[in-house]
Design an enzyme around this catalytic site. Sequence first.
Site, PDB file in Angstrom:
ATOM      1  N   GLY A 210      27.694  31.690  48.095  1.00 36.70           N
ATOM      2  CA  GLY A 210      27.616  30.620  47.084  1.00 36.70           C
ATOM      3  C   GLY A 210      28.375  31.020  45.836  1.00 36.70           C
ATOM      4  O   GLY A 210      29.198  31.932  45.877  1.00 36.70           O
ATOM      5  N   ASN A 211      28.116  30.342  44.749  1.00 35.70           N
ATOM      6  CA  ASN A 211      28.763  30.708  43.484  1.00 35.70           C
ATOM      7  C   ASN A 211      27.851  30.351  42.309  1.00 35.70           C
ATOM      8  O   ASN A 211      26.774  29.806  42.499  1.00 35.70           O
ATOM      9  CB  ASN A 211      30.144  30.053  43.365  1.00 35.70           C
ATOM     10  CG  ASN A 211      30.058  28.552  43.403  1.00 35.70           C
ATOM     11  OD1 ASN A 211      29.496  27.924  42.515  1.00 35.70           O
ATOM     12  ND2 ASN A 211      30.594  27.948  44.465  1.00 35.70           N
ATOM     13  N   TYR A 212      28.305  30.654  41.109  1.00 32.80           N
ATOM     14  CA  TYR A 212      27.447  30.551  39.928  1.00 32.80           C
ATOM     15  C   TYR A 212      27.329  29.147  39.336  1.00 32.80           C
ATOM     16  O   TYR A 212      26.710  28.976  38.290  1.00 32.80           O
ATOM     17  CB  TYR A 212      27.970  31.472  38.814  1.00 32.80           C
ATOM     18  CG  TYR A 212      27.828  32.936  39.118  1.00 32.80           C
ATOM     19  CD1 TYR A 212      26.589  33.484  39.387  1.00 32.80           C
ATOM     20  CD2 TYR A 212      28.940  33.778  39.125  1.00 32.80           C
ATOM     21  CE1 TYR A 212      26.448  34.840  39.658  1.00 32.80           C
ATOM     22  CE2 TYR A 212      28.815  35.129  39.385  1.00 32.80           C
ATOM     23  CZ  TYR A 212      27.567  35.655  39.656  1.00 32.80           C
ATOM     24  OH  TYR A 212      27.425  36.982  39.916  1.00 32.80           O
ATOM     25  N   ALA A 278      31.818  23.005  42.508  1.00 33.65           N
ATOM     26  CA  ALA A 278      32.515  24.269  42.772  1.00 33.65           C
ATOM     27  C   ALA A 278      32.348  24.538  44.271  1.00 33.65           C
ATOM     28  O   ALA A 278      31.375  25.143  44.707  1.00 33.65           O
ATOM     29  CB  ALA A 278      31.885  25.382  41.950  1.00 33.65           C
TER      30      ALA A 278
END
Length: 402
Positions: A210-212, A278
């Site tokens: 995943g990402n932030y 994102a």
Amino acid sequence: MGAIKGKNIVVGVCGGIAAYKTASLVRLFVKAGADVQVIMTPSAKEFITPLTMSTLSRHAVITEFFTANTGEWHSHVDLGLWADAFVVAPATACTIGKMVTGVADNMLVTSYMSTRGKVFVAPAMDLDMMSHPATQQNISVLKDRGVTVIEPREGELASALIGKGRMEEPEGIFEAVERFFSIDKDLDGKKMLITVGPTYEKIDPVRFIGNYSTGKMGCCLADEAVERGAEVTLVAGPMTALPKNDGIKIVKVESAIEMLAACESVWKDCDAAIMAAAVADYRPENCALEKIKREENGIQEIKLVKNPDIAATLGHTKNKGQLLCGFALETNNEREHGTMKLKRKNLDMIVVNSLQDEGAGFGVDTNIVTIIHSDGREIKYPKKSKREVAKDVIDELFECKK
Ligand code: CTP
């Protein structure tokens, strides 16, 4: 201030200690030029006197269906038709429950049920009452009916307990009402798709890539669009941020593939799309069916395959008149990368921001952006709140094809 001037506002006061703050709210509305009629429930009079409210509002306060000594009848229907806005502050659990179920046993609830104008509710109560499923369910019913619920704040409560339940300050309630009256419904009739949040790409049943991304920017875009009259579908990856407004259709997805499918199913009917998600560029080629165990050699390497480019897919299936906006969060050569993405994905506009700028990027409430149009026009903005950036993005997107 201008938006409130000349508006008819009913302020409904319930029996809660926060009622003393409602005196300041009435004062703010009157100072801004509104005609204010205060209705108090019988128990509200135990907390603040009708004399205080009538002095501030310049009208006799209504608490009963008729005045006992003269027999004058107070028409809830007339009041309901008169009100441009009906603001219940503080709203107790009891009154919220009555509004939901239509228990019209006092002037406040009968007038609410006759109101055609916009209704605002500012709850105030003990934290356990606030978080009780009964209250939460009632609040969600009111929201579904188009009532704007002005969330209470966290803090010390009259019970000395600390938690969520303090009525929003009078200035905050005033601003919410003012915002409602000042917004130009220039996106009325427009259908918009907004993607938001990260995507999670599964490795096994308990792990993902995943990402932030927190989804704050996308939620601000959805709020701005819906308040300006657009019909918004928010395709949201896993995230905790939520838009403030009701009436936004939220489609929850997890992976890029799911996000693409959700976008494709609505895109053809949309006037515009803003891709604020994102999206993970790659996903594991295979998702293990069972949790990968450390002792059995664990995860030595993960083979990745490319995810679909959602923005590019929409860009290359775009009809004449449809508008498409992308975002690019870069760490270097922002302008160059942004322009390349704009072309590659066939966007009309791209919003570029840099992780190098303090006050831009994941998790913060501000952003510093440059908007680049497909015709080469470029606008650099100073640091602004994400909500202000949302306004700039929507202004530019719809203006660019006028
Ligand atoms: N985007 C998308 N689908 C993807 C990747 C990106 O819809 N699979 C969208 C994003 O929502 C954003 C824009 O494309 O609006 C640019 O995203 P970004 O991740 O910066 O672009 P990439 O093409 O993935 O380029 P790179 O990661 O190489 O910088």
